[in-house]
Design an enzyme around this catalytic site. Structure first.
Site, PDB file in Angstrom:
ATOM      1  N   ASP A  37      77.996  -0.539  23.006  1.00  0.00           N
ATOM      2  CA  ASP A  37      78.664   0.013  21.814  1.00  0.00           C
ATOM      3  C   ASP A  37      79.764  -1.079  21.276  1.00  0.00           C
ATOM      4  O   ASP A  37      79.454  -1.374  20.158  1.00  0.00           O
ATOM      5  CB  ASP A  37      79.633   1.276  22.527  1.00  0.00           C
ATOM      6  CG  ASP A  37      80.417   1.790  21.308  1.00  0.00           C
ATOM      7  OD1 ASP A  37      79.727   2.110  20.249  1.00  0.00           O
ATOM      8  OD2 ASP A  37      81.677   2.033  21.341  1.00  0.00           O
ATOM      9  N   TYR A  80      80.376   7.005  29.378  1.00  0.00           N
ATOM     10  CA  TYR A  80      80.300   8.048  28.476  1.00  0.00           C
ATOM     11  C   TYR A  80      79.765   9.333  29.141  1.00  0.00           C
ATOM     12  O   TYR A  80      80.190  10.470  28.742  1.00  0.00           O
ATOM     13  CB  TYR A  80      79.210   7.914  27.311  1.00  0.00           C
ATOM     14  CG  TYR A  80      79.427   6.688  26.324  1.00  0.00           C
ATOM     15  CD1 TYR A  80      79.945   5.562  26.552  1.00  0.00           C
ATOM     16  CD2 TYR A  80      79.784   7.366  25.001  1.00  0.00           C
ATOM     17  CE1 TYR A  80      80.380   4.637  25.412  1.00  0.00           C
ATOM     18  CE2 TYR A  80      80.032   6.430  23.925  1.00  0.00           C
ATOM     19  CZ  TYR A  80      80.477   5.202  24.236  1.00  0.00           C
ATOM     20  OH  TYR A  80      80.692   4.369  23.064  1.00  0.00           O
ATOM     21  N   ASP A 118      78.394  -3.347  17.619  1.00  0.00           N
ATOM     22  CA  ASP A 118      79.307  -3.752  16.585  1.00  0.00           C
ATOM     23  C   ASP A 118      79.756  -4.802  16.167  1.00  0.00           C
ATOM     24  O   ASP A 118      79.697  -5.304  14.874  1.00  0.00           O
ATOM     25  CB  ASP A 118      80.852  -2.847  16.598  1.00  0.00           C
ATOM     26  CG  ASP A 118      80.638  -1.230  16.029  1.00  0.00           C
ATOM     27  OD1 ASP A 118      79.413  -0.533  16.070  1.00  0.00           O
ATOM     28  OD2 ASP A 118      81.482  -0.736  15.774  1.00  0.00           O
ATOM     29  N   ASP A 150      82.210 -10.544  28.664  1.00  0.00           N
ATOM     30  CA  ASP A 150      83.424 -11.397  28.056  1.00  0.00           C
ATOM     31  C   ASP A 150      82.819 -12.690  27.416  1.00  0.00           C
ATOM     32  O   ASP A 150      83.118 -13.101  26.206  1.00  0.00           O
ATOM     33  CB  ASP A 150      84.309 -11.546  28.627  1.00  0.00           C
ATOM     34  CG  ASP A 150      84.238 -12.148  30.277  1.00  0.00           C
ATOM     35  OD1 ASP A 150      83.058 -12.212  30.692  1.00  0.00           O
ATOM     36  OD2 ASP A 150      85.096 -12.329  31.088  1.00  0.00           O
ATOM     37  N   LYS A 172      79.091  -7.062  34.021  1.00  0.00           N
ATOM     38  CA  LYS A 172      80.278  -7.636  34.534  1.00  0.00           C
ATOM     39  C   LYS A 172      80.201  -7.413  35.748  1.00  0.00           C
ATOM     40  O   LYS A 172      80.844  -6.910  36.824  1.00  0.00           O
ATOM     41  CB  LYS A 172      81.508  -6.629  34.073  1.00  0.00           C
ATOM     42  CG  LYS A 172      82.975  -7.155  34.245  1.00  0.00           C
ATOM     43  CD  LYS A 172      83.258  -8.391  33.255  1.00  0.00           C
ATOM     44  CE  LYS A 172      84.635  -8.861  33.881  1.00  0.00           C
ATOM     45  NZ  LYS A 172      85.111 -10.123  33.259  1.00  0.00           N
TER      46      LYS A 172
HETATM   47  C1  IPM Z   1      78.019   4.624  18.168  1.00  0.00           C
HETATM   48  C2  IPM Z   1      79.587   5.454  18.077  1.00  0.00           C
HETATM   49  C3  IPM Z   1      79.431   6.505  18.921  1.00  0.00           C
HETATM   50  C4  IPM Z   1      79.504   5.920  20.478  1.00  0.00           C
HETATM   51  C5  IPM Z   1      80.834   7.630  18.883  1.00  0.00           C
HETATM   52  C6  IPM Z   1      80.847   8.248  17.474  1.00  0.00           C
HETATM   53  C7  IPM Z   1      80.660   8.623  19.939  1.00  0.00           C
HETATM   54  O1  IPM Z   1      80.571   4.635  17.899  1.00  0.00           O
HETATM   55  O2  IPM Z   1      77.005   5.375  17.751  1.00  0.00           O
HETATM   56  O3  IPM Z   1      78.100   3.573  18.452  1.00  0.00           O
HETATM   57  O4  IPM Z   1      80.639   5.557  20.891  1.00  0.00           O
HETATM   58  O5  IPM Z   1      78.214   5.966  20.990  1.00  0.00           O
HETATM   59 MN    MN Z   2      79.766   2.557  18.184  1.00  0.00          MN
END
Ligand code: IPM
Ligand code: MN
Length: 356
Positions: free
Chosen positions: A246, A142, A250, A222, A190
């Site tokens: 990230d 990032y 999710d 993975d 990884k």
């Molecule tokens: C999160 C979001 C952010 C990230 C985006 C919006 C930049 O997906 O907070 O997880 O990738 O960190």
């Molecule tokens: Mn995210």
């Protein structure tokens, strides 16, 4: 106690859910005799619209002098399909993370017994699952330099950079968190391919002797992506770098049945930030239908993590649990024909807290 917070509602459904969270914050502060002071500021697309900057200096200064930041969401679809847009709402978020030193993002998996049917996973896989995803938030792909394009525009690059001190500080948090839980830490990386991952492992190996009570294991990302779905009960604390975190956080969020109920905390050097993980959900903005639960639980995390106020956090969690159990919920998790609105759920939760 003095509670000094910055409130950044942001974009999309952010303002609506933060409104409910702030009602609860005010109520709980009054109930427990805390002296609450708070101030609102702009961030994201709404900040671009008003100031041209997704993270205005004024907002930054406010965050710096606050003990905690309560954050809604950022993002607006009008920026999504324009790869040449000069300024994007997300930049505001990244800049905020960097400048506030928000190096550790904590996302607990929250499950509610009455929501288990909403999860795509089988009941027996979820019941008893309880882990925390600890994501490094200010390094890696990032932020690594160089990032960009070659002169002819036909090559693009991102760089994954980590130094030992960045890895150490988040692993330290991971070990300590594991110590207060079930004493197991899984480092996801990884290391079979990436040099940066090998530094993570080396650093973890060097730290492990200081935490003899913690079981440290290593898992390739993975494989971890598969294990999280196949056997979530395997995990206690997962610690990983920015991009892996990230994605995995999710992925983990679907286990609970709804994105709308999951809070997060980002621990920082200057201050800490608390936000629902669901994002700005622009389709629902302004309709009073978005689930405020993730924001309410983020407020609970704020009381607990930023101010060490455990009872205050508990009462919010209890109220939220009850509202879900009794079906006073928004459409994303409702089982009945009649779903409640954002503000009605807020009403119910406030009412419960006021009466208890
Ligand atoms: C999160 C979001 C952010 C990230 C985006 C919006 C930049 O997906 O907070 O997880 O990738 O960190
Ligand atoms: Mn995210």
């Amino acid at each position: 106690m003095k509670l000094n917070i910055a409130v950044l509602p942001g974009d999309g459904i952010g303002p609506e859910i933060i409104e409910q969270a702030m009602r609860v914050v005010k109520l709980v502060s009054a109930k427990f005799n805390h002296e609450l002071s708070y101030e609102y500021a702009l961030v994201g697309a709404s900040a671009i619209d008003k100031t041209g900057n997704p993270y205005p200096e004024e907002t930054h200064q406010l965050c710096l002098k606050s003990d905690a930041v309560l954050f809604g969401a950022i993002g607006d679809p009008k920026y999504d399909n324009d790869p040449k847009a000069k300024v994007r709402p997300e930049q505001g978020l990244l800049e905020m993370r960097k400048r506030l030193g928000l190096f550790a993002n904590i996302r607990p998996l929250v499950t509610f017994p009455s929501l288990i049917d909403k999860s795509p996973l089988k009941r027996e896989l979820i019941e008893g699952a309880d882990f925390v995803c600890l994501r490094e938030l200010t390094g890696g792909l990032y932020f690594g330099k160089p990032q960009g394009r070659s002169e002819d525009g036909k090559t693009a690059y991102d760089t994954c950079v980590y130094s030992t001190y960045e890895i150490e500080r988040i692993l330290k948090l991971g070990f300590e968190m594991a110590r207060s839980r079930r004493k197991k830490l899984t480092l996801v990386d990884k290391a079979n391919v990436l040099a940066s991952s090998r530094l993570w492992r080396e650093t973890a190996q060097a730290m492990a002797p200081s935490y003899p009570d913690i079981q440290l294991e290593y898992m390739f990302v993975d494989n971890a992506a598969m294990q999280i779905i196949q056997w979530p009960k395997h995990f206690d604390v997962i610690v990983t770098e920015n991009l892996f975190g990230d994605i995995l956080s999710d992925e983990s969020s679907v286990i609970s049945g709804s994105l709308g109920v999951l809070p997060s905390a980002s621990v920082g050097l200057e201050t800490s930030l608390f936000e629902p993980i669901h994002g700005s959900y622009p389709q629902a903005a302004g309709k009073n239908i978005a689930n405020p639960v993730a924001a309410l639980l983020s407020a609970a995390m704020m009381f607990e993590n930023a101010f060490n106020l455990v009872e205050e956090a508990k009462i919010i969690r209890l109220a939220v649990e009850k509202s879900i159990e009794l079906g006073f919920v928004c459409e994303d998790i409702s089982k009945q024909k009649k779903a409640y609105s954002t503000s009605e759920v807020g009403d119910w939760v406030c009412d419960f807290i006021a009466k208890s």
